[in-house]
Design an enzyme around this catalytic site. Structure first.
Site, short mmCIF file in Angstrom:
data_model
loop_
_atom_site.label_atom_id
_atom_site.label_comp_id
_atom_site.label_asym_id
_atom_site.label_seq_id
_atom_site.Cartn_x
_atom_site.Cartn_y
_atom_site.Cartn_z
CG ASP A 18 -2.04 1.01 1.12
OD1 ASP A 18 -3.19 0.57 1.02
OD2 ASP A 18 -1.76 2.23 1.12
CB ILE A 19 0.79 4.29 -2.13
CG1 ILE A 19 1.87 5.16 -2.70
CG2 ILE A 19 -0.44 5.10 -1.77
CD1 ILE A 19 1.51 5.79 -4.04
CG ASN B 245 -12.26 -0.38 4.00
OD1 ASN B 245 -12.70 -0.72 5.09
ND2 ASN B 245 -11.05 0.11 3.85
N GLY C 78 -15.50 3.55 3.83
CA GLY C 78 -14.39 4.37 3.33
C GLY C 78 -13.68 3.78 2.13
CD GLN C 79 -14.90 -0.19 -2.53
OE1 GLN C 79 -16.07 -0.36 -2.20
NE2 GLN C 79 -14.32 -0.87 -3.51
CG HIS D 258 -8.59 -2.60 -2.26
ND1 HIS D 258 -9.52 -1.96 -3.05
CD2 HIS D 258 -8.53 -1.87 -1.11
CE1 HIS D 258 -9.97 -0.88 -2.43
NE2 HIS D 258 -9.38 -0.81 -1.25
CG HIS E 41 -6.92 -2.74 3.18
ND1 HIS E 41 -6.18 -1.60 2.99
CD2 HIS E 41 -8.13 -2.50 2.63
CE1 HIS E 41 -6.92 -0.69 2.36
NE2 HIS E 41 -8.11 -1.21 2.13
P1 5GP Z 1 -9.78 1.72 0.45
O1 5GP Z 1 -9.98 2.95 1.29
O2 5GP Z 1 -10.41 1.86 -0.92
O3 5GP Z 1 -10.17 0.46 1.14
O4 5GP Z 1 -8.22 1.61 0.26
C1 5GP Z 1 -7.52 2.06 -0.85
C2 5GP Z 1 -6.05 1.87 -0.54
O5 5GP Z 1 -5.31 2.03 -1.73
C3 5GP Z 1 -5.52 2.89 0.49
O6 5GP Z 1 -4.98 2.20 1.60
C4 5GP Z 1 -4.48 3.65 -0.32
O7 5GP Z 1 -3.37 4.03 0.46
C5 5GP Z 1 -4.11 2.69 -1.42
N1 5GP Z 1 -3.66 3.34 -2.65
C6 5GP Z 1 -4.27 4.38 -3.28
N2 5GP Z 1 -3.59 4.71 -4.39
C7 5GP Z 1 -2.53 3.85 -4.48
C8 5GP Z 1 -1.47 3.70 -5.42
O8 5GP Z 1 -1.37 4.39 -6.42
N3 5GP Z 1 -0.58 2.70 -5.17
C9 5GP Z 1 -0.65 1.89 -4.08
N4 5GP Z 1 0.30 0.96 -3.93
N5 5GP Z 1 -1.66 2.00 -3.17
C10 5GP Z 1 -2.58 2.98 -3.37
#
Ligand code: 5GP
Ligand code: ZN
Length: 114
Positions: free
Chosen positions: A30-31, A87, A93-94, A100, A102
Site C-alpha cells: 500500500d502506498i 472496505n 471508506g472504500q 482489494h 488489505h
Molecule cells: P480503500 O480505502 O479503498 O479500502 O483503500 C484504498 C487503498 O489504496 C488505500 O490504503 C491507499 O493508500 C491505497 N492506494 C491508493 N492509491 C494507491 C497507489 O497508487 N498505489 C498503491 N500501492 N496504493 C494505493
C-alpha cells in the site's frame, strides 16, 4: 477506456512494489501504509467491490486467500498475527473501486477499528 487505478497497476502502467502474483491475483505494498506491513491483495480482473464476488468466483476467492497466506509468510507476520480488511462503500471508506483485501500486520492492531 478503463480509468481504474488498480487495473493500471495490474497492467504495469502505474508502478507498485509487488510482493506476490500468479495468473489471477496480485499483491503489492500500500502506498500509504497503516502498519509496518500493509499489503493489498487484488484480483487481476476488475471487480468493483465485495458484493460482486460470490459463487461463480469461488476459485478466485481461494486464490485470494492463498495469496494472503503466502504474503503473510513471506513478510513474517504469519506467527505474530495480522488482519484482513475489505472496505465496501461509503461508510467503510472504500476509495478505490477495484476490490482489494488489505493485509495489515507488524504491530499490535486495535479493535474495534475507528
Ligand atoms: P480503500 O480505502 O479503498 O479500502 O483503500 C484504498 C487503498 O489504496 C488505500 O490504503 C491507499 O493508500 C491505497 N492506494 C491508493 N492509491 C494507491 C497507489 O497508487 N498505489 C498503491 N500501492 N496504493 C494505493
Ligand atoms: Zn480495476
Amino acid at each position: 477506456m478503463n480509468d481504474c487505478l488498480f487495473c493500471k497497476i495490474v497492467q504495469g502502467d502505474i508502478p507498485a512494489e509487488k510482493v506476490f502474483e500468479n495468473d489471477n491475483v496480485l499483491a503489492f505494498k500500500d502506498i500509504n501504509p497503516q502498519a509496518p506491513v500493509h499489503i493489498l491483495v487484488i484480483p487481476k480482473n476488475h471487480y468493483a467491490d465485495i458484493s460482486v464476488l460470490y459463487n461463480e468466483e469461488a476459485a478466485l476467492i481461494v486464490d485470494i486467500f492463498e495469496a494472503v497466506k503466502k504474503v503473510t509468510e513471506k513478510l513474517y507476520i504469519d506467527d505474530s498475527g495480522f488482519r484482513v480488511v475489505v472496505n465496501k462503500g461509503t461508510d467503510a471508506g472504500q476509495l478505490v473501486n477495484h476490490i482489494h483485501f488489505h493485509v495489515l500486520g507488524g504491530r499490535k492492531l486495535e479493535w474495534p477499528p475507528g
